[in-house]
Design a protein around this motif. Structure first.
Motif, PDB file in Angstrom:
ATOM      1  N   ILE A 128       7.836 -29.731  31.582  1.00 25.85           N
ATOM      2  CA  ILE A 128       9.189 -29.626  32.134  1.00 25.85           C
ATOM      3  C   ILE A 128       9.184 -30.102  33.588  1.00 25.85           C
ATOM      4  O   ILE A 128      10.086 -30.812  34.021  1.00 25.85           O
ATOM      5  N   GLY A 129       8.152 -29.711  34.333  1.00 22.68           N
ATOM      6  CA  GLY A 129       8.043 -30.136  35.734  1.00 22.68           C
ATOM      7  C   GLY A 129       7.966 -31.642  35.864  1.00 22.68           C
ATOM      8  O   GLY A 129       8.625 -32.241  36.717  1.00 22.68           O
ATOM      9  N   VAL A 130       7.166 -32.275  35.010  1.00 22.14           N
ATOM     10  CA  VAL A 130       7.062 -33.743  35.040  1.00 22.14           C
ATOM     11  C   VAL A 130       8.402 -34.372  34.691  1.00 22.14           C
ATOM     12  O   VAL A 130       8.864 -35.299  35.369  1.00 22.14           O
ATOM     13  N   ALA A 131       9.049 -33.863  33.652  1.00 21.34           N
ATOM     14  CA  ALA A 131      10.360 -34.403  33.253  1.00 21.34           C
ATOM     15  C   ALA A 131      11.384 -34.191  34.364  1.00 21.34           C
ATOM     16  O   ALA A 131      12.195 -35.076  34.653  1.00 21.34           O
ATOM     17  N   MET A 132      11.320 -33.047  35.005  1.00 14.16           N
ATOM     18  CA  MET A 132      12.287 -32.694  36.043  1.00 14.16           C
ATOM     19  C   MET A 132      12.186 -33.635  37.247  1.00 14.16           C
ATOM     20  O   MET A 132      13.202 -34.108  37.743  1.00 14.16           O
ATOM     21  N   VAL A 133      10.969 -33.900  37.703  1.00 11.33           N
ATOM     22  CA  VAL A 133      10.825 -34.737  38.899  1.00 11.33           C
ATOM     23  C   VAL A 133      10.944 -36.229  38.595  1.00 11.33           C
ATOM     24  O   VAL A 133      11.031 -37.024  39.516  1.00 11.33           O
ATOM     25  N   SER A 134      10.978 -36.574  37.306  1.00 10.12           N
ATOM     26  CA  SER A 134      11.086 -37.988  36.968  1.00 10.12           C
ATOM     27  C   SER A 134      12.502 -38.390  36.546  1.00 10.12           C
ATOM     28  O   SER A 134      12.704 -39.485  36.055  1.00 10.12           O
ATOM     29  N   THR A 135      13.459 -37.495  36.741  1.00 10.81           N
ATOM     30  CA  THR A 135      14.825 -37.826  36.365  1.00 10.81           C
ATOM     31  C   THR A 135      15.807 -37.490  37.480  1.00 10.81           C
ATOM     32  O   THR A 135      15.567 -36.569  38.267  1.00 10.81           O
ATOM     33  N   ARG A 148      21.674 -36.225  34.246  1.00 12.21           N
ATOM     34  CA  ARG A 148      22.364 -34.947  34.061  1.00 12.21           C
ATOM     35  C   ARG A 148      21.449 -33.855  33.515  1.00 12.21           C
ATOM     36  O   ARG A 148      21.771 -32.689  33.596  1.00 12.21           O
ATOM     37  N   GLN A 149      20.308 -34.229  32.953  1.00  6.09           N
ATOM     38  CA  GLN A 149      19.373 -33.227  32.431  1.00  6.09           C
ATOM     39  C   GLN A 149      18.568 -32.547  33.535  1.00  6.09           C
ATOM     40  O   GLN A 149      17.875 -31.572  33.284  1.00  6.09           O
ATOM     41  N   TYR A 150      18.666 -33.036  34.775  1.00  2.00           N
ATOM     42  CA  TYR A 150      17.884 -32.471  35.878  1.00  2.00           C
ATOM     43  C   TYR A 150      18.199 -30.986  36.097  1.00  2.00           C
ATOM     44  O   TYR A 150      17.284 -30.167  36.184  1.00  2.00           O
TER      45      TYR A 150
END
Length: 180
Positions: A31-38, A41-43
């Motif tokens: 989730i952390g990787v996805a969060m910082v790479s976007t 609107r999903q952020y």
């Protein structure tokens, strides 16, 4: 309670907490990787999930550490070389430090940035540090770099478990597996 030196497995509660936290920690890392790479609107949903899961994992880690002090752990195999015993002990210390430290650093980082820490359900967590831009930057870097270290330590922990279960077949893996 049975004598810890005679036990061959962790307690049921320790095993349940271990596997719940394993799922949670791996989820947090991804989730952390996805969060910082976007920046899409999903952020925001990822951020809320990350913060909520972080606080839950912090609480579970503290509970787990308390239970570990109270219940202990089964002994390592007698024939396990001393360097491997030391590596096992140090890796567990490192895992506990990161399981507790990462959520605290994240919480402190958000506090130093004066970001509201709102979890699922609108539950607000109070700031633990005053606003400070330099401290926020330092904590952000620490949180980011320690996440990579945490992931590496988790991979080593998994590899060690598989080594004990598939190569040495010494019962170490079975001490944490579910079931009988």
């Amino acid at each position: 309670m049975t004598d810890v030196s005679k036990r061959t497995r962790f307690t049921s509660v320790q095993r349940v907490l271990h596997w719940l936290m394993a799922i949670g920690i791996l989820s947090m890392l991804f989730i952390g990787v996805a969060m910082v790479s976007t920046i899409g609107r999903q952020y925001v949903p990822l951020l809320v999930t990350h913060k909520t899961l972080g606080i839950i994992l912090l609480i579970l880690a503290l509970v787990r550490l308390t239970i570990r002090f109270m219940s202990g752990a089964p002994p390592l195999p007698i024939d396990l070389p001393e360097p491997m015993k030391l590596a096992a002990q140090l890796s567990h210390v490192g895992l506990y430090i990161l399981m507790i430290g990462m959520p605290l650093i994240g919480w402190a980082m958000l506090s130093a940035a004066a970001y509201p820490i709102v979890l699922y359900g609108g539950f607000r967590v109070p700031a633990i540090l005053p606003q400070n831009a330099m401290l926020h930057a330092l904590l952000w870097n620490a949180h980011s770099y320690l996440a990579f270290a945490f992931f590496a330590l988790v991979l080593m922990h998994l590899a060690a478990g598989l080594y004990h279960g598939l190569v040495r077949r010494d019962g170490v893996l079975q001490t944490m597996l579910p079931g009988r």
